[in-house]
Enzyme design. Structure first.
Site, PDB file in Angstrom:
ATOM      1  N   LYS A   1      44.761  47.818  43.067  1.00 18.56           N
ATOM      2  CA  LYS A   1      44.842  47.817  41.562  1.00 18.56           C
ATOM      3  C   LYS A   1      43.449  47.732  40.799  1.00 18.56           C
ATOM      4  CE  LYS A   1      44.703  45.189  38.272  1.00 18.56           C
ATOM      5  NZ  LYS A   1      43.908  46.166  37.610  1.00 18.56           N
TER       6      LYS A   1
ATOM      7  N   ARG B   1      33.000  26.399  41.418  1.00 19.91           N
ATOM      8  CA  ARG B   1      32.335  26.767  40.347  1.00 19.91           C
ATOM      9  C   ARG B   1      33.213  26.459  38.952  1.00 19.91           C
ATOM     10  NH1 ARG B   1      33.300  33.301  39.293  1.00 19.91           N
ATOM     11  NH2 ARG B   1      35.506  33.295  39.985  1.00 19.91           N
TER      12      ARG B   1
ATOM     13  N   ASP C   1      45.199  40.210  35.711  1.00 21.46           N
ATOM     14  CA  ASP C   1      45.869  39.258  36.511  1.00 21.46           C
ATOM     15  C   ASP C   1      47.278  39.222  36.094  1.00 21.46           C
ATOM     16  OD1 ASP C   1      43.717  38.462  37.901  1.00 21.46           O
ATOM     17  OD2 ASP C   1      43.116  37.092  36.573  1.00 21.46           O
TER      18      ASP C   1
ATOM     19  N   GLY D   1      41.030  35.169  40.394  1.00 22.36           N
ATOM     20  CA  GLY D   1      42.100  36.097  40.507  1.00 22.36           C
ATOM     21  C   GLY D   1      43.441  35.758  40.994  1.00 22.36           C
TER      22      GLY D   1
ATOM     23  N   GLY E   1      41.978  33.187  23.975  1.00 22.08           N
ATOM     24  CA  GLY E   1      40.923  32.863  25.014  1.00 22.08           C
ATOM     25  C   GLY E   1      41.641  33.138  26.379  1.00 22.08           C
TER      26      GLY E   1
ATOM     27  N   GLY F   1      42.719  50.377  30.518  1.00 20.04           N
ATOM     28  CA  GLY F   1      42.341  49.727  29.283  1.00 20.04           C
ATOM     29  C   GLY F   1      43.538  49.791  28.296  1.00 20.04           C
TER      30      GLY F   1
ATOM     31  N   SER G   1      44.180  50.816  36.127  1.00 20.58           N
ATOM     32  CA  SER G   1      44.297  50.483  34.809  1.00 20.58           C
ATOM     33  C   SER G   1      43.081  50.970  33.962  1.00 20.58           C
ATOM     34  CB  SER G   1      44.235  48.843  34.575  1.00 20.58           C
ATOM     35  OG  SER G   1      43.309  48.304  35.226  1.00 20.58           O
TER      36      SER G   1
END
Length: 308
Positions: A185, A90, A256, A40, A291, A226, A224
């Site tokens: 958000k 990770r 982000d 994030g 990507g 979408g 948000s």
């Protein structure tokens, strides 16, 4: 220009590749992988830089993956401060299927954070002088870490007079709103989880968000939705905004990028409404890239002018 810092507790290296078909049991031969820093707050800082701004990136880093993460961030010339941990950072895997244009995203849980490392995080925050004007908390928490950690960080940042912006979900978000931060958000699903019920239309979403503001859970909410756009609620006002239609290549990094656009615009002295529009433009610009790429300044500025 006000200053910005972002914090990432559970950063990652996003390893992305593509394959003709995804099929169980078969050995799949992928294209050469691309490695990018992720998580994030890291993506928010990266997007801020792409938009022509700057921020201080605070993040945890451990093991071989952590060293590789440090190197990738250094290559992007980000202003950063790594908080060293013992466990391995990770690595996530993103596979695109060429025949269908579908994307498969495999997220790993992340490293264990010890009590001593927990204390180190707050020690480093204490040493920030001057403390940033805007403090962005974004991303998941590793397994085993207290869900109150972001609430504690928000309380600390507020005492240092920072405006806290939070983009997290689940239990950490439920904990953080008790600190009455500046802005949260969530996406629609995360907001419905927060209120504990399904919201069937725009009026219900607005009403629930206005109640959050009245209860002083935060000063502003950006939800948000979408491709449907986003909703800004603050004070007694609510504004729904739909961005221009754009070709969608990948939805990775859109949230982000939106946060980056909002906080950068606020730091430049713009109103909350204009900053909301700029963030929406940045989020839309991000879906136009392939990507795990983030927004570009050129597309963001063009879409922002179109929205105005």
């Amino acid at each position: 220009m006000n200053t910005i810092a972002t914090f990432t507790l559970n950063p990652t290296i996003d390893k992305s590749s593509s394959v003709d078909h995804v099929k169980a049991e078969d050995k799949l031969y992928c294209d050469p992988p691309i490695f990018e820093p992720g998580g994030g707050g890291i993506n928010v800082s990266r997007a801020i830089k792409k938009l022509g701004g700057s921020s201080l990136l605070l993040y945890t880093s451990g093991g071989f993956t952590g060293k590789k993460l440090d190197k990738l961030l250094a290559e992007e010339n980000l202003n950063k401060k790594a908080i060293k941990i013992e466990a391995e950072s990770r690595e996530n895997l993103i596979i695109s299927e060429k025949t269908s244009n579908l994307q498969y995203r495999f997220g790993m849980p992340g490293p264990k954070i010890t009590e001593q490392e927990y204390d180190k995080i707050f020690k480093i925050m204490t040493e920030l002088d001057p403390f940033p004007d805007y403090f962005v908390i974004s991303g998941s928490i590793p397994q085993g870490v207290s869900t109150d950690i972001y609430a504690e960080m928000a309380a600390f940042a507020k005492k240092r007079k920072a405006k806290v912006i939070v983009d997290v979900s689940g239990s950490p978000l439920k904990a953080v709103i008790k600190e009455s931060v500046y802005l949260i958000k969530p996406n629609l699903g995360e907001f419905q989880d927060l209120v504990g019920r399904e919201l069937k239309d725009e009026d219900q979403i607005k009403e629930a968000a206005l109640n959050f503001i009245k209860d002083k859970c935060c000063q502003a909410i950006v939800i948000s939705i979408g491709a449907g756009g986003a909703l800004l609620v603050h004070g007694e006002q609510a504004e729904f905004k739909r961005p221009p239609t754009v070709p969608i290549k990948s939805k990775v990094g859109a949230g982000d990028s939106m946060v980056a656009g909002i906080v950068l615009s606020l730091a430049r002295g713009e109103s909350l409404e204009n900053s909301f529009h700029y963030g929406l433009a940045a989020g839309s610009a991000a879906v136009m890239t392939s990507g795990t790429e983030l927004c570009t300044k050129e597309d963001t500025d063009r879409l922002y002018q179109k929205m105005k």
